[in-house]
Enzyme design. Structure first.
Site, PDB file in Angstrom:
ATOM      1  CG  ASP A  38      -0.451   0.215   2.497  1.00 23.49           C
ATOM      2  OD1 ASP A  38       0.438  -0.526   2.509  1.00 23.49           O
ATOM      3  OD2 ASP A  38      -0.263   0.902   3.661  1.00 23.49           O
ATOM      4  CD  GLU A  62       4.645   0.694   7.156  1.00 25.84           C
ATOM      5  OE1 GLU A  62       5.259   0.797   7.584  1.00 25.84           O
ATOM      6  OE2 GLU A  62       3.784   1.848   6.010  1.00 25.84           O
TER       7      GLU A  62
HETATM    8 ZN    ZN Z   1       6.950   2.661   4.043  1.00 29.13          ZN
END
Ligand code: ZN
Length: 484
Positions: free
Chosen positions: A120, A185
């Site tokens: 992501d 994340e």
């Molecule tokens: Zn990163």
């Protein structure tokens, strides 16, 4: 009298001799590593990274903005472009879009290794300032452009390219290798990384080491060091926020009480700012200075070599910059301050949020104690906001995995100085603590004053040659993992 003077001079000379001895004996800890011949990279690797970037796997703050079709596309991209990996590994997804691949080793007695990353990316804050399209530019002037080119698709695709190429060559490992790619994340990654680790725990996995994003190959980013330096994160700071609130009598602003909720809260915040948490040289910073010191100019070398004497001088120096300050203490950062709705009404309630990044050796609990005792005012309520995390444990550097990572770096980037360091940001690897004590954070990408701002910023990019070296780096890691 003469005797005393003589003794004093003698002591002073011994003192000088010790300082000089330490400085002259402050030698490099870098071992000799032979550069390897660079193998050819599979045709189209850079184009595949460009394609991965064109898939807009953006993590938004507001979950309602999550675009599942892009993550579906990314899943299809992996199956389509990395067929050997998909067919030769056990593949599990978590919440559809986080991936765990297990390439089974022939020797079940060897602890597996885990290479991880996240696919992501952060949103584009100011598209107008980009000189190229942040997702569809592709390759221009031998450079791959777009959001994720550095953070962290270069690592994810670099790992995928390395293993796919090895599998095509018939590689099969002795030691199992896991590849773990998270898809959240950038929004703290709490959910999927935790689930992946839980799954691995259920399988009784204890990993020989975990390699995640983190430090980089830096040029001119460490003051006083001319050499290119590979920074390997061996620990990361903890993260916590506390909400401070006051509830007091309000009323008309024409007759204000001596103290209102705003006054009390403002005082509390300024007390916190005026009394920062203690500064210290942590074992991680000690290790960093040991590695980097021998490459500094004579003056700095003398100071680094004699920390027993110059500790407070060093801390003063670190304190001067925001970055240095973040390295030596738990930082205090008020981020939200709210009160009032009308200019002539004294609000009853005020609220503030203060974010702390916790240095190894302290905890969320000790931070809370510091807040309460520093403010020392019962009218201010202090409450933990969200779950937060304590600092990670410090991974060792006197073991085979760390040595092997530094070897892999120097095989590809021969003149680079490798050093352990503390990561002031957070990565998903912090959730892997229960399954490995050897967690290292390093991405084989050059960062310098020229491109440091494109990280989460404008015109994110990576030169094609550099991406190809990243693939070679991950290849070395996978190959060397069989050797210990
Ligand atoms: Zn990163």
């Amino acid at each position: 009298m003469k005797k005393v003077l003589f003794l004093l001079i003698l002591l002073f000379l011994i003192f000088l001799a010790v300082i000089l001895y330490n400085t002259l004996n402050f030698k490099t800890s870098q071992t000799n590593v032979e550069a390897i011949e660079k193998i050819d990279i599979r045709e189209g690797a850079a184009l595949r990274l460009a394609e991965a970037i064109s898939i807009r796997t953006v993590s938004f703050e507001d979950e309602a903005d999550f675009d599942s079709t892009q993550f579906e596309l990314f899943n299809a991209f992996i199956s389509d472009k990395y067929p050997n990996l998909v067919s030769k590994t056990e593949h599990i997804t978590f919440n559809s879009y986080s991936h765990l691949f297990k390439l089974k080793g022939s020797d079940a007695n060897l602890d597996p290794v885990i290479l991880m990353g996240h696919h992501d990316v952060v949103p584009i804050a100011s598209p107008a300032i980009w000189s190229v399209h942040p997702f569809t530019e592709g390759i221009k002037n031998d450079t791959i452009y777009g959001r994720g080119a550095i953070d962290d698709k270069a690592a994810v695709i670099g790992i995928l390219e390395a293993i796919e190429q090895l599998l095509l060559e018939g590689f099969s490992p002795k030691r199992s290798v896991y590849f773990a790619f998270g898809h959240d994340e950038e929004v703290s990654g709490q959910r999927r990384a935790v689930e992946i680790v839980k799954h691995l725990q259920d399988q009784n996995v204890q990993a020989a080491f975990v390699l995640d994003e983190g430090g980089a190959l830096t040029t001119n980013l460490i003051p006083g060091v001319k050499e290119n330096t590979a920074i390997i994160g061996i620990a990361e700071k903890g993260y916590t926020s506390f909400e401070l609130s006051t509830n007091m009598m309000g009323g008309h602003s024409s007759q204000p009480a001596k103290e209102t909720s705003i006054d009390v809260l403002a005082t509390a915040i300024s007390k916190l700012k005026a009394n920062p948490l203690p500064r210290k040289i942590t074992p991680v910073l000690d290790a960093f200075m040991d590695h980097i010191g021998p490459y500094m100019d004579v003056k700095a070398r003398l100071v680094f070599a004699n920390r027993w004497l110059f500790q407070s001088l060093l801390l003063n120096e670190y304190e001067k910059s925001a970055q240095g300050n973040a390295t030596i203490r738990t930082t205090t950062s008020p981020t939200i301050f709210e009160a009032g709705i009308k200019e002539n009404v004294i609000p009853t309630a005020s609220r503030a949020v203060v974010n702390f990044r916790i240095i190894p050796g302290e905890t969320m609990e000790t931070v809370k104690e510091h807040i309460v005792s520093t403010i020392d005012d019962e009218r201010v309520e202090v409450a933990l906001k969200g779950s937060g995390s304590n600092p990670s444990p410090i991974s060792p550097i006197d073991n085979e995995p760390y040595r092997m990572i530094t070897q892999s770096i120097r095989e590809l980037y021969p003149n680079v100085v490798t050093t352990p360091n503390l990561l002031v940001g957070a990565t998903d690897s912090r959730f892997y603590t229960p399954i490995s004590k050897n967690i290292y954070r390093f991405t084989p990408i050059h960062m310098s004053p020229k491109n440091i701002n494109c990280f989460h910023g404008v015109d994110e990019r990576i030169p094609v040659v550099e991406f190809e070296n990243a693939i070679r780096f991950y290849r070395q890691i996978i190959l060397h993992s069989n050797g210990f």
